[in-house]
Design a protein around this motif. Structure first.
Motif, PDB file in Angstrom:
ATOM      1  N   GLY A  99       2.789  23.038  11.332  1.00  0.00           N
ATOM      2  CA  GLY A  99       3.641  22.509  10.276  1.00  0.00           C
ATOM      3  C   GLY A  99       2.899  21.486   9.442  1.00  0.00           C
ATOM      4  N   VAL A 100       3.254  21.424   8.151  1.00  0.00           N
ATOM      5  CA  VAL A 100       2.615  20.489   7.224  1.00  0.00           C
ATOM      6  C   VAL A 100       3.684  19.839   6.360  1.00  0.00           C
ATOM      7  CG1 VAL A 100       1.049  20.264   5.247  1.00  0.00           C
ATOM      8  CG2 VAL A 100       0.461  21.800   7.146  1.00  0.00           C
ATOM      9  N   ILE A 101       3.560  18.532   6.183  1.00  0.00           N
ATOM     10  CA  ILE A 101       4.450  17.770   5.313  1.00  0.00           C
ATOM     11  C   ILE A 101       3.610  17.155   4.202  1.00  0.00           C
ATOM     12  CG2 ILE A 101       6.066  15.829   5.149  1.00  0.00           C
ATOM     13  CD1 ILE A 101       6.443  16.136   8.233  1.00  0.00           C
ATOM     14  N   ALA A 102       4.078  17.266   2.966  1.00  0.00           N
ATOM     15  CA  ALA A 102       3.416  16.612   1.841  1.00  0.00           C
ATOM     16  C   ALA A 102       4.488  15.989   0.952  1.00  0.00           C
ATOM     17  CB  ALA A 102       2.564  17.595   1.051  1.00  0.00           C
ATOM     18  N   ASP A 103       4.556  14.674   0.961  1.00  0.00           N
ATOM     19  CA  ASP A 103       5.502  13.910   0.146  1.00  0.00           C
ATOM     20  C   ASP A 103       4.700  13.347  -1.024  1.00  0.00           C
ATOM     21  OD1 ASP A 103       7.286  12.145  -0.951  1.00  0.00           O
ATOM     22  OD2 ASP A 103       7.765  11.101   0.903  1.00  0.00           O
ATOM     23  N   LEU A 104       4.760  14.022  -2.153  1.00  0.00           N
ATOM     24  CA  LEU A 104       3.884  13.709  -3.277  1.00  0.00           C
ATOM     25  C   LEU A 104       4.340  12.459  -4.032  1.00  0.00           C
ATOM     26  CD1 LEU A 104       3.525  17.356  -4.647  1.00  0.00           C
ATOM     27  CD2 LEU A 104       2.070  16.196  -2.960  1.00  0.00           C
ATOM     28  N   GLY A 105       3.440  11.920  -4.808  1.00  0.00           N
ATOM     29  CA  GLY A 105       3.814  10.804  -5.678  1.00  0.00           C
ATOM     30  C   GLY A 105       3.442   9.448  -5.116  1.00  0.00           C
ATOM     31  N   VAL A 106       3.931   8.439  -5.789  1.00  0.00           N
ATOM     32  CA  VAL A 106       3.606   7.050  -5.460  1.00  0.00           C
ATOM     33  C   VAL A 106       4.489   6.567  -4.317  1.00  0.00           C
ATOM     34  CG1 VAL A 106       5.205   6.083  -7.168  1.00  0.00           C
ATOM     35  CG2 VAL A 106       3.180   4.784  -6.494  1.00  0.00           C
ATOM     36  N   SER A 107       3.944   5.726  -3.455  1.00  0.00           N
ATOM     37  CA  SER A 107       4.690   5.251  -2.295  1.00  0.00           C
ATOM     38  C   SER A 107       5.428   3.952  -2.602  1.00  0.00           C
ATOM     39  CB  SER A 107       3.749   5.021  -1.111  1.00  0.00           C
ATOM     40  OG  SER A 107       2.976   3.853  -1.312  1.00  0.00           O
ATOM     41  N   SER A 108       6.382   3.628  -1.730  1.00  0.00           N
ATOM     42  CA  SER A 108       7.134   2.375  -1.881  1.00  0.00           C
ATOM     43  C   SER A 108       6.201   1.179  -1.815  1.00  0.00           C
ATOM     44  CB  SER A 108       8.199   2.271  -0.787  1.00  0.00           C
ATOM     45  OG  SER A 108       9.112   3.336  -0.867  1.00  0.00           O
ATOM     46  N   ASP A 112       5.886  -1.557  -4.779  1.00  0.00           N
ATOM     47  CA  ASP A 112       6.361  -2.904  -4.482  1.00  0.00           C
ATOM     48  C   ASP A 112       5.245  -3.945  -4.438  1.00  0.00           C
ATOM     49  OD1 ASP A 112       8.906  -1.911  -4.347  1.00  0.00           O
ATOM     50  OD2 ASP A 112       8.898  -1.673  -2.164  1.00  0.00           O
ATOM     51  N   SER A 113       4.010  -3.537  -4.711  1.00  0.00           N
ATOM     52  CA  SER A 113       2.875  -4.464  -4.703  1.00  0.00           C
ATOM     53  C   SER A 113       2.392  -4.657  -6.138  1.00  0.00           C
ATOM     54  CB  SER A 113       1.737  -3.907  -3.837  1.00  0.00           C
ATOM     55  OG  SER A 113       2.172  -3.659  -2.520  1.00  0.00           O
ATOM     56  N   PRO A 114       2.792  -5.742  -6.807  1.00  0.00           N
ATOM     57  CA  PRO A 114       2.434  -5.937  -8.216  1.00  0.00           C
ATOM     58  C   PRO A 114       0.939  -5.865  -8.476  1.00  0.00           C
ATOM     59  CG  PRO A 114       4.057  -7.565  -7.512  1.00  0.00           C
ATOM     60  CD  PRO A 114       3.612  -6.849  -6.274  1.00  0.00           C
ATOM     61  N   GLU A 115       0.146  -6.308  -7.509  1.00  0.00           N
ATOM     62  CA  GLU A 115      -1.300  -6.318  -7.720  1.00  0.00           C
ATOM     63  C   GLU A 115      -1.911  -4.925  -7.788  1.00  0.00           C
ATOM     64  OE1 GLU A 115      -0.615  -6.477  -3.246  1.00  0.00           O
ATOM     65  OE2 GLU A 115       0.289  -7.346  -5.063  1.00  0.00           O
ATOM     66  N   ARG A 116      -1.131  -3.893  -7.401  1.00  0.00           N
ATOM     67  CA  ARG A 116      -1.641  -2.523  -7.471  1.00  0.00           C
ATOM     68  C   ARG A 116      -1.455  -1.922  -8.856  1.00  0.00           C
ATOM     69  NH1 ARG A 116      -2.174  -0.164  -2.460  1.00  0.00           N
ATOM     70  NH2 ARG A 116      -3.393   1.370  -3.616  1.00  0.00           N
ATOM     71  N   PHE A 120       6.112  -1.006 -13.792  1.00  0.00           N
ATOM     72  CA  PHE A 120       6.294  -1.629 -15.110  1.00  0.00           C
ATOM     73  C   PHE A 120       7.360  -2.713 -15.056  1.00  0.00           C
ATOM     74  CE2 PHE A 120       8.321   2.585 -14.924  1.00  0.00           C
ATOM     75  CZ  PHE A 120       9.657   2.197 -14.860  1.00  0.00           C
ATOM     76  N   LEU A 121       7.894  -2.976 -13.864  1.00  0.00           N
ATOM     77  CA  LEU A 121       8.926  -4.004 -13.705  1.00  0.00           C
ATOM     78  C   LEU A 121       8.366  -5.317 -13.176  1.00  0.00           C
ATOM     79  CD1 LEU A 121      11.762  -1.804 -12.157  1.00  0.00           C
ATOM     80  CD2 LEU A 121      11.451  -2.473 -14.552  1.00  0.00           C
ATOM     81  N   GLN A 122       7.118  -5.287 -12.707  1.00  0.00           N
ATOM     82  CA  GLN A 122       6.480  -6.493 -12.185  1.00  0.00           C
ATOM     83  C   GLN A 122       5.110  -6.637 -12.830  1.00  0.00           C
ATOM     84  OE1 GLN A 122       7.180  -6.938  -7.715  1.00  0.00           O
ATOM     85  NE2 GLN A 122       7.318  -4.724  -7.954  1.00  0.00           N
TER      86      GLN A 122
END
Length: 320
Positions: A99-108, A112-116, A120-122
């Motif tokens: 089995g394989v799982i792929a959750d695409l996109g940006v992570s929480s 939630d880390s402004p320095e990354r 656009f909210l921080q």
């Protein structure tokens, strides 16, 4: 509060239902993130499954490692993009997966880390690299160096942004006098480029699509998804399933196209009287349209609202 106490994996129970993990099985979470799906998989198998978790974000990988440490050597982690999954499999001595799982996109964690620089909210540096140590160029290089035409095309192709020309023009005009190096600064420029009426009627922040386009370009995400899906099928055992969660139409389109291709016994044009392509069906699709989160999940986790889950099952490769 620990690093993942407020992390909510998207469509968790739906993914577990279709993966159907069992003790002794070999599984891969191709986009480990904070390890929410992986932790549930190990929990359902009483820690007796074997799991390989991949992520190119070192910070996320370290936190997921803490979460999964209780399972000892049954969990292996690799700091790499999922496009390099075959190398990671070789390094742990695996070949086939159950089995394989792929959750695409940006992570929480990234959002939630402004320095990354993903949000656009921080306020933070205009970075957006999922792996800052990779040496890749941050988003600021594109914003301050790309031509008007490249910016316009990028926003149109990767953000499906109807105001692509206006936004690209505004960016080029502003940077003539000063560099654009912060997330809030770029978000303000994009918002100001939107017509007032359209801005007032928009359900999302005007910068949503611009930030999506830049993130996809910086991390080469769509190319990686295509590369991954072209190759992962051959590493699935018959009966193994792959679950892919996407968050926008560009990703979902790639997943849909890849699954449909490998679920077809013939790829020849319809007018051909006899198959000439020699293609073999490798996948079966349990359902054609993607699953979406329940209303309850969308209320509990706003980030799940745009999620779409597609599932495919490996067949024996002999179906014609």
């Amino acid at each position: 509060m620990d690093a993942y106490s407020d992390h909510i994996p998207v469509m968790l129970e739906e993914v577990m239902h279709w993966i159907a993990p069992r003790p002794g099985g070999f599984y891969m979470d191709a986009t480990l993130g904070l390890g929410g799906h992986a932790a549930r998989l190990m929990e359902l198998t009483n820690g007796q499954a074997r799991l390989l978790g991949l992520d190119r974000d070192e910070q996320a990988l370290a936190k997921a490692g803490e979460r999964l440490a209780q399972y000892g050597e049954n969990v292996q982690l690799a700091h790499t993009s999922f496009q390099h999954f075959s190398r990671a499999l070789r390094e742990v001595g695996w070949d086939k997966l159950d089995g394989v799982i792929a959750d695409l996109g940006v992570s929480s964690l990234q959002l939630d880390s402004p320095e990354r620089g993903f949000s656009f909210l921080q306020d933070g540096p205009l970075d957006m690299r999922m792996d800052p140590g990779s040496g890749g160029e941050p988003a600021s290089v594109i914003v301050n160096g790309a031509s008007f035409e490249r910016l316009r095309q990028l926003l149109w192709d990767y953000g499906e942004e109807p105001m692509a020309g206006r936004i690209a023009g505004a960016i080029v005009k502003i940077r003539e006098t000063a560099r654009i190096d912060s997330t809030l600064e770029l978000a303000r420029i994009v918002a100001a480029a939107y017509p007032a009426k359209r801005r007032a009627l928009s359900r999302n922040h005007p910068a949503t699509k611009t930030f999506q386009a830049l993130r996809l370009e910086v991390n080469q995400e769509l190319r990686e998804v295509e590369f991954f899906l072209e190759r992962i099928v051959d590493h699935l055992r018959p009966g193994a399933r792959i679950c892919v969660i996407s968050f926008h139409s560009l990703e979902d389109r790639i997943v849909k196209r890849a699954f449909r291709k490998e679920s077809s016994a013939c790829l020849c044009p319809r007018e051909y009287p006899v198959c000439q392509c020699g293609h073999t069906q490798k996948l079966r699709l349990p359902f054609r349209k993607p699953l979406i989160p329940t209303e309850d999940e969308m209320r509990a986790n706003s980030r799940s609202r745009s999620a779409k889950l597609r599932v495919a099952e490996r067949v024996d490769g002999e179906t014609r």
